[in-house]
Write an enzyme that holds these catalytic residues in place. Structure first.
Site, PDB file in Angstrom:
ATOM      1  N   ARG A  33       6.329  -5.459   0.615  1.00 35.47           N
ATOM      2  CA  ARG A  33       5.909  -4.759  -0.830  1.00 35.47           C
ATOM      3  C   ARG A  33       6.765  -3.481  -0.675  1.00 35.47           C
ATOM      4  NH1 ARG A  33       0.183  -4.350   0.439  1.00 35.47           N
ATOM      5  NH2 ARG A  33       0.373  -5.707   2.207  1.00 35.47           N
TER       6      ARG A  33
ATOM      7  N   GLU B 212      -3.458  -3.166  10.156  1.00 31.57           N
ATOM      8  CA  GLU B 212      -4.844  -2.926  10.117  1.00 31.57           C
ATOM      9  C   GLU B 212      -5.133  -4.883  10.435  1.00 31.57           C
ATOM     10  OE1 GLU B 212      -6.075  -1.946   5.940  1.00 31.57           O
ATOM     11  OE2 GLU B 212      -8.161  -2.210   6.519  1.00 31.57           O
TER      12      GLU B 212
HETATM   13  O1  PRP Z   1      -0.134   1.260   7.924  1.00 30.95           O
HETATM   14  P1  PRP Z   1      -0.222   0.144   8.241  1.00 30.95           P
HETATM   15  O2  PRP Z   1      -1.564  -0.543   9.069  1.00 30.95           O
HETATM   16  O3  PRP Z   1       0.870  -0.567   9.140  1.00 30.95           O
HETATM   17  O4  PRP Z   1      -0.207  -0.821   7.249  1.00 30.95           O
HETATM   18  C1  PRP Z   1       0.600  -0.722   6.170  1.00 30.95           C
HETATM   19  C2  PRP Z   1       1.503  -1.719   5.871  1.00 30.95           C
HETATM   20  O5  PRP Z   1       0.779  -3.124   5.608  1.00 30.95           O
HETATM   21  C3  PRP Z   1       1.366  -3.827   4.377  1.00 30.95           C
HETATM   22  O6  PRP Z   1       2.440  -4.397   4.963  1.00 30.95           O
HETATM   23  P2  PRP Z   1       2.157  -5.992   5.567  1.00 30.95           P
HETATM   24  O7  PRP Z   1       2.625  -6.158   7.050  1.00 30.95           O
HETATM   25  O8  PRP Z   1       0.778  -6.736   5.308  1.00 30.95           O
HETATM   26  O9  PRP Z   1       3.097  -6.902   4.712  1.00 30.95           O
HETATM   27  P3  PRP Z   1       3.795  -7.046   3.104  1.00 30.95           P
HETATM   28  O10 PRP Z   1       4.374  -5.914   2.776  1.00 30.95           O
HETATM   29  O11 PRP Z   1       4.670  -8.270   3.492  1.00 30.95           O
HETATM   30  O12 PRP Z   1       2.822  -7.691   2.291  1.00 30.95           O
HETATM   31  C4  PRP Z   1       1.810  -2.537   3.892  1.00 30.95           C
HETATM   32  O13 PRP Z   1       2.887  -3.118   2.758  1.00 30.95           O
HETATM   33  C5  PRP Z   1       2.386  -1.750   4.846  1.00 30.95           C
HETATM   34  O14 PRP Z   1       3.801  -2.221   5.020  1.00 30.95           O
HETATM   35  N1  ADE Z   2      -6.207  -2.256   2.814  1.00 30.91           N
HETATM   36  C1  ADE Z   2      -4.842  -2.509   2.672  1.00 30.91           C
HETATM   37  N2  ADE Z   2      -4.463  -2.939   1.303  1.00 30.91           N
HETATM   38  C2  ADE Z   2      -3.266  -3.465   1.131  1.00 30.91           C
HETATM   39  N3  ADE Z   2      -2.219  -3.249   2.089  1.00 30.91           N
HETATM   40  C3  ADE Z   2      -2.668  -2.882   3.209  1.00 30.91           C
HETATM   41  N4  ADE Z   2      -1.766  -2.685   4.511  1.00 30.91           N
HETATM   42  C4  ADE Z   2      -2.500  -2.475   5.676  1.00 30.91           C
HETATM   43  N5  ADE Z   2      -3.847  -2.187   4.864  1.00 30.91           N
HETATM   44  C5  ADE Z   2      -3.829  -2.402   3.725  1.00 30.91           C
END
Ligand code: PRP
Ligand code: ADE
Length: 186
Positions: free
Chosen positions: A70, A107
């Site tokens: 994202r 998370e």
């Molecule tokens: O602060 P944190 O606890 O590390 O969480 C934040 C991260 O979680 C999500 O990524 P995700 O790995 O779910 O991947 P995506 O962007 O591929 O959906 C979001 O896009 C951040 O990169």
């Molecule tokens: N609650 C949440 N919603 C969307 N992206 C996330 N990445 C980590 N935690 C998230």
């Protein structure tokens, strides 16, 4: 470390109004912040890209890092609008290399990210952009990775900070005086 809400209240309200809460996704107990309605709204998306590009200019960045997946959606247009180069930090196994790698927990799981070892040149000033700051595990890993290339991180910018998950506190010792800008804090 400075900065919390790096947006006017009008921009903050617009962005927040386009983020959808999805309970128990991707696992029970997680309130997922879905940014797809924001991306689908051309006014809100354009305002978001403008704000991120403005931060890149304000911090005199020379390269913009986006975190897969994202983070790519926000960082690449912001880099282009600020007339700066874009560097992808990818989930493990997606870059042809040579790469540097860093594991982390988030998370709802664990992951490993990589960057090309030669992505930055001497004197590069890097801003790391992502959509969400939750526990800070992803951003911490990215900061570590970029630091290991020899480049300087001059800012971290996110669309949405989930304050209760403590990412800002986790990053504070790593960031020191480097600004962490969140356009929306909930
Ligand atoms: O602060 P944190 O606890 O590390 O969480 C934040 C991260 O979680 C999500 O990524 P995700 O790995 O779910 O991947 P995506 O962007 O591929 O959906 C979001 O896009 C951040 O990169
Ligand atoms: N609650 C949440 N919603 C969307 N992206 C996330 N990445 C980590 N935690 C998230």
């Amino acid at each position: 470390m400075t900065s919390t809400e790096a947006a006017s209240s009008e921009l903050r309200d617009l962005l927040l109004s386009r983020i959808r809460d999805v309970a128990d996704y991707p696992q029970p107990g997680v309130m997922f912040k879905d940014i797809t309605p924001l991306l689908a709204d051309p006014v809100a998306f354009n305002a978001l890209v403008d704000a991120l590009a403005g931060l890149c200019t304000r911090h005199a960045a020379t390269k913009i890092v986006g975190l897969e997946a994202r983070g790519f959606i926000l960082a690449a247009p912001a880099a282009a609008r600020a007339r700066l180069g874009f560097v992808p930090v990818r989930k493990a196994g997606k870059l042809p290399g040579p790469t540097l790698a860093q594991g982390y927990a988030l998370e709802y799981g664990t992951a490993e990210i990589e960057v090309h070892a030669d992505a930055f040149g001497p004197g590069d000033r890097v801003i790391v952009i992502d959509d969400v700051l939750a526990t800070g595990g992803t951003a911490e890993a990215a900061l570590d990775l970029v630091g290991r290339t020899g480049a300087s991180v001059v800012g971290v910018a996110v669309l949405l900070e989930l304050e209760a998950l403590g990412g800002r506190e986790r990053l504070a010792p790593v960031l020191k005086d480097v600004p962490l800008d969140a356009l929306v804090v909930v």
